[in-house]
Design a protein around this motif. Structure first.
Motif: not given
Length: 664
Positions: A310-321, A349-354, A368-379
């Protein structure tokens, strides 16, 4: 045929075998048979308990039978037990809607679930014997009833999920108790939610509903219907989450559309995206995780798997944006939205940890971390662009009146807001340095480091900044130095050295006040930097006084006023005349100059007054008497000492008409 009846002890010794519902063609007969059985159940609940005990004993007998080719004789109570369950199923199926059925089912929920669980165990035990044995007919019978029961439970689970999903929790702030209160279908209960402004909605599941879903899920899984149970749960919860995302006004946008958007439109989409991510972190995902853990408490692997999917289906949509946003053209104005997105994903990230790690979760965390890194490099890239913008900001005309330059305002406000993200930017630049080091080492045969460059910069900037040297603090000092260099170049556009000093003083004071006024940026730059900046501003102040009033003070000196021991009247006249001309010019020009900082403006006027007025009053009092008559005095003495003080108050107003207020 042996007829079943109640013996003297109230125990089942058999029961009449009513016509099978599918074989009777008379609806009155079916109704009568059903009513008789219901009547029997209503009056003999204790007999149902005895019947259940008999079924349990038979299950034990089957499990201890080692000779599978010779099963024990199947008692008539098996058929009776199957009919009782069929009766319950039929009664629930005749309800007009799921809501009514669920309400009616509540009263007999315990018996029905226990009966189906017992039927499942019985069916499993009968299936251990070979086909064609005496148990085959009973196995077919119990399997058919069990399948009907599972179909009912599947429908009920779906109905419970959909019915609960349609109701909402409304959160209201209670200022008296500083807590969140919930109103669920008219009843008040408590629930811990994240602090948020306004009213927030999220699907609600009352405890009794969760308990019923748990019993249904446990029974279905035990009966071998794990796939069906998980599938209906997964589909229903995913649909509910999709609806929740729509309420947050976030829907999927393809990459091409994102990259074609104007910034104003994209900024609004980013704001909605951030709200959706935060809702997932604080409300949606924690709620779904708790629900799954409660419903599948006896099968935690199912709970983890369902939540991960469930989390993956939602997160992937968020990451695509987010990925699409990082691919748009970068500009300084986008930095703060990038940082907001960075922080939102970091907190996700903490909210999807089992409780126990699994491959799906690790993969999702990595994405998620890969997208975070790309946002960081953009900054980081945006900060590099800011450096280039400062370097390339070449002006051909000076700012009127020596006022604070727009570039100074822009850069300092930009850094002020950036330092509100200090912790995040510290982490981003630290990760950037590590990444650069890794690349440098990978592309070299010898272990080359990037850090020596930073260490050299830190040494060079040590007088500027006494806080802990970090990649971000070095970046900040670098931008400050670039701004200083740019302002020095712009100051050369002024022909008047005094106005040049006013320009540098204005901009230096503005920079200093911005640093002092922001706890975050002041923490990065440190007290040593502030003291050094104050010294520089005072230096410009002294230069201004020397350039502007050096000649004025020379005119007002008492030296050179005597010839052969007597005051020379011609010298007195010349001195008063020269003072008038020079002071008029200073007043005319400096009344148009601009010092917008009220404290600095006041300091300048006070310092000018303390320098000029005592000198003029002394000269005025000493030499006025040497003018022959009132007519001569009026001709050469243009200002009384009090006039000078009033005129000084016109300085730095940026007002070209201030001369009109001068006394004549």
């Amino acid at each position: 045929m042996v007829k079943n009846h109640l013996d003297k002890n109230g125990s089942f010794t058999g029961s009449p075998k009513p016509p099978h519902p599918t074989t009777s063609t008379d609806p009155h007969s079916r109704k009568s048979s059903q009513e008789e059985l219901d009547h029997s159940l209503n009056h003999h609940n204790e007999d149902v308990k005895k019947l259940s005990d008999d079924i349990d004993r038979f299950i034990d007998e089957l499990s201890t039978c080692h000779d599978k080719s010779n099963p024990p004789e199947v008692p008539e109570i098996i058929e009776t037990f199957s009919k009782i369950i069929e009766s319950k199923i039929s009664k629930h199926n005749t309800c007009e809607n799921s809501s009514t059925r669920l309400c009616k089912m509540t009263e007999e929920d315990n018996f029905f679930v226990e009966a189906v669980s017992r039927l499942s165990k019985l069916t499993n035990s009968l299936s251990e014997f070979p086909s064609g044995s005496t148990t085959t007919r009973s196995l077919n019978r119990t399997s058919m009833v069990l399948q009907r029961a599972m179909t009912l439970m599947e429908e009920d689970l779906r109905a419970l999920l959909e019915d609960s999903s349609s109701s909402h929790v409304k959160v209201y702030k209670n200022s008296s108790f500083n807590s969140n209160r919930l109103l669920v279908d008219g009843e008040q209960c408590s629930l811990t939610l994240s602090d948020s402004s306004g009213e927030e909605e999220h699907p609600s599941f009352p405890p009794d509903t969760v308990t019923r879903m748990n019993r249904i899920a446990s029974t279905m899984i035990m009966a071998g219907y794990e796939t069906e149970c998980c599938q209906v749960y997964s589909i229903t919860r995913r649909n509910a989450c999709v609806e929740q995302m729509k309420k947050l006004e976030f829907e999927k946008i393809n990459m091409e559309d994102v990259q074609r958007m104007q910034w104003d439109s994209l900024e609004g989409e980013i704001t909605r995206w951030i709200r959706a991510v935060k809702s997932c972190s604080t409300t949606l995902f924690p709620g779904e995780k708790r629900l799954g853990d409660s419903v599948f408490s006896e099968s935690p692997m199912n709970s983890q798997s369902l939540f991960s999917n469930l989390a993956r289906a939602i997160v992937i949509q968020l990451l695509d944006f987010a990925e699409a946003v990082t691919m748009t053209k970068r500009s300084a104005e986008k930095l703060f939205k990038y940082l907001d997105m960075y922080e939102a994903l970091r907190d996700l990230i903490p909210s999807i940890k089992n409780s126990s790690s699994n491959e799906c979760e690790n993969e999702l965390n990595s994405e998620i971390q890969a997208t975070i890194d790309r946002l960081g490099e953009s900054a980081v890239s945006i900060f590099s662009d800011l450096e280039n913008s400062i370097k390339n900001d070449v002006a051909r005309t000076p700012v009127p009146g020596g006022a604070v330059h727009p570039l100074t305002r822009y850069v300092m406000n930009y850094l002020k807001y950036a330092c509100e993200y200090k912790i995040t930017l510290e982490h981003i630049f630290h990760q950037h340095v590590k990444f650069e080091e890794s690349n440098a080492n990978a592309n070299s045969n010898s272990p080359t480091k990037l850090m020596p460059t930073l260490e050299v910069e830190a040494e060079n900037n040590s007088p500027h900044c006494d806080s802990e040297t970090t990649p971000f603090s070095i970046q900040l000092v670098t931008i400050m130095d670039l701004l200083d260099t740019n302002l020095e170049a712009k100051s050369n556009l002024y022909r008047d050295p005094a106005l040049r000093d006013i320009f540098l003083m204005n901009n230096g004071r503005y920079i200093l006040q911005k640093v002092k006024g922001s706890a975050e940026i002041h923490q990065v730059m440190g007290d040593t930097w502030c003291r050094r900046r104050s010294t520089i501003v005072r230096h410009y102040h002294k230069n201004y006084q020397r350039e502007t009033f050096g000649k004025v003070l020379q005119i007002l000196t008492h030296d050179g006023m005597q010839v052969h021991g007597k005051v020379a009247k011609t010298t007195v006249k010349e001195r008063f005349k020269n003072f008038n001309v020079i002071f008029d010019e200073i007043h005319r020009s400096q009344s148009t100059w601009v010092v917008s900082d009220e404290q600095l403006q006041s300091e300048l006027r006070v310092s000018i007054s303390s320098l000029v007025i005592p000198a003029y009053r002394s000269f005025f009092g000493r030499f006025r008497q040497y003018l022959d008559n009132a007519k001569q005095a009026e001709k050469y003495i243009k200002y009384q000492p009090e006039d000078i003080e009033i005129l000084i108050d016109d300085f730095f107003d940026g007002n070209s008409t201030s001369m009109a207020r001068r006394k004549t």
